[in-house]
Design a protein around this motif. Structure first.
Motif, PDB file in Angstrom:
ATOM      1  N   LEU A   1      45.333  29.246  45.929  1.00 17.41           N
ATOM      2  CA  LEU A   1      45.145  30.179  47.041  1.00 17.41           C
ATOM      3  C   LEU A   1      46.022  31.411  46.857  1.00 17.41           C
ATOM      4  N   THR A   2      47.268  31.193  46.467  1.00 14.73           N
ATOM      5  CA  THR A   2      48.205  32.293  46.253  1.00 14.73           C
ATOM      6  C   THR A   2      47.675  33.261  45.204  1.00 14.73           C
ATOM      7  N   ALA A   3      47.244  32.734  44.060  1.00 10.98           N
ATOM      8  CA  ALA A   3      46.763  33.588  42.973  1.00 10.98           C
ATOM      9  C   ALA A   3      45.501  34.340  43.357  1.00 10.98           C
ATOM     10  N   SER A   4      44.570  33.643  43.997  1.00  7.93           N
ATOM     11  CA  SER A   4      43.282  34.266  44.328  1.00  7.93           C
ATOM     12  C   SER A   4      43.420  35.331  45.411  1.00  7.93           C
ATOM     13  N   LEU A   5      44.197  35.017  46.451  1.00  5.94           N
ATOM     14  CA  LEU A   5      44.372  36.004  47.528  1.00  5.94           C
ATOM     15  C   LEU A   5      45.142  37.226  47.048  1.00  5.94           C
ATOM     16  N   ALA A   6      46.122  37.009  46.172  1.00  4.97           N
ATOM     17  CA  ALA A   6      46.868  38.152  45.632  1.00  4.97           C
ATOM     18  C   ALA A   6      45.941  39.072  44.864  1.00  4.97           C
ATOM     19  N   PHE A   7      45.053  38.507  44.077  1.00  2.00           N
ATOM     20  CA  PHE A   7      44.071  39.275  43.312  1.00  2.00           C
ATOM     21  C   PHE A   7      43.166  40.051  44.267  1.00  2.00           C
ATOM     22  N   GLU A   8      42.749  39.378  45.330  1.00  4.35           N
ATOM     23  CA  GLU A   8      41.790  39.950  46.277  1.00  4.35           C
ATOM     24  C   GLU A   8      42.393  41.072  47.118  1.00  4.35           C
ATOM     25  N   HIS A   9      43.693  40.978  47.410  1.00 11.87           N
ATOM     26  CA  HIS A   9      44.263  41.903  48.393  1.00 11.87           C
ATOM     27  C   HIS A   9      45.335  42.838  47.851  1.00 11.87           C
ATOM     28  N   ALA A  10      45.545  42.874  46.554  1.00 16.47           N
ATOM     29  CA  ALA A  10      46.522  43.816  46.004  1.00 16.47           C
ATOM     30  C   ALA A  10      46.156  45.254  46.361  1.00 16.47           C
ATOM     31  N   ALA A  11      44.861  45.566  46.328  1.00 16.67           N
ATOM     32  CA  ALA A  11      44.411  46.923  46.641  1.00 16.67           C
ATOM     33  C   ALA A  11      44.623  47.280  48.108  1.00 16.67           C
ATOM     34  N   ASP A  12      44.874  46.265  48.951  1.00 21.57           N
ATOM     35  CA  ASP A  12      45.128  46.505  50.374  1.00 21.57           C
ATOM     36  C   ASP A  12      46.613  46.667  50.671  1.00 21.57           C
ATOM     37  N   GLY A  13      47.448  46.688  49.632  1.00 20.19           N
ATOM     38  CA  GLY A  13      48.885  46.836  49.853  1.00 20.19           C
ATOM     39  C   GLY A  13      49.563  45.558  50.306  1.00 20.19           C
TER      40      GLY A  13
END
Length: 264
Positions: free
Chosen positions: A166-178
């Motif tokens: 979950l940590t890896a996937s959400l980080a990938f998904e939301h890096a562009a959101d700051g």
């Protein structure tokens, strides 16, 4: 006691804040200026919040069952109503309920382990992310475990493996959101006896076999650590708050093992 003010003016939710690592995170973050929302289903969390307030910090206690979607949504709604928005979420709820070889787990016990150590993090992230996406800023630190590679707690290990994914996937998904999302894989940690046990069996004396199974976990944890010891709550808190702070501004999608050299 920490003397920096890394979290001045920021609102931080800390789950599982009544005891252990969560309590340590909440107290240290408050000492560093955070508005701390302490969440637990145990009313003991109110004592921790009262202590922070008595020391001049900003704290709010919330009783919620974070194994449910509704509980996590209510947690974030309460924090937002009190402080305007949530800057940081520390997902700390979890912990082994039973200790035994996998073939001895009952169906209900396996499901209970997953509900305890995966769903509070899933629901917590789901509840806090809309506000963070809207503000295009936020930090989430998930508390995982090096027990993803260990004995006699396979359902718990599976749940924490889910936290890592979950940590890896959400980080990938939301890096562009700051939004930064990391995890700390805690190793064996010395802590005071739990005032509320994780299961009612812990209130009575363990059988000889149960004691042997649990001791095998302790022995494996110590032997797997290059330092051959358990860590302290303070050693876990320090890394969790580092990841929550701007000092870790170029870190996301990372699981940091804090187990004396055991990488999990």
């Amino acid at each position: 006691m920490r003397t920096t003010q890394r979290f001045a003016g920021r609102t931080m939710i800390v789950t599982g804040a009544a005891q252990g690592i969560g309590r340590g995170v909440a107290m240290s973050a408050a000492a560093e200026g955070a508005n701390v929302v302490l969440v637990d289903r145990a009313t003991l969390v109110e004592e921790v919040a009262a202590g922070i307030l008595a020391a001049g910090g900003a704290a709010l206690s919330v009783n919620a069952d974070l194994e449910t979607y509704a509980g996590a949504q209510a947690m974030v709604a309460t924090a937002t109503a009190a402080f305007g928005h949530v800057d940081i979420l520390i997902n700390n709820v979890g912990g082994t309920i039973w200790a035994k070889p996998y073939e001895h787990y009952a169906e209900a016990e396996i499901e209970a382990e997953i509900r305890r150590s995966l769903f509070p993090t899933l629901w917590g992230c789901r509840a806090v992310l809309p506000g963070m996406v809207e503000r295009r800023a936020g930090v989430i630190v998930n508390v995982s475990s090096i027990a993803t590679r260990g004995i006699h707690r396979v359902p718990y290990a599976a749940a924490k493996g889910g936290v890592n994914a979950l940590t890896a996937s959400l980080a990938f998904e939301h890096a562009a959101d700051g939004i930064r999302i990391n995890a700390v894989a805690t190793g064996g940690t010395e802590a005071p006896p739990r005032r509320i046990p994780r299961n009612t069996q812990q209130q009575s004396e363990q059988s000889e076999q149960e004691s042997k199974w649990y001791q095998a976990i302790v022995d494996q944890t110590v032997s797997s650590s290059l330092m051959h010891r358990y860590g302290t709550i303070e050693e876990q808190v320090g890394v969790i708050l580092f990841l929550a702070s701007d000092e870790a501004s170029y870190m996301t999608g990372t699981v940091v093992p804090v187990g004396g050299g055991d990488l999990g």
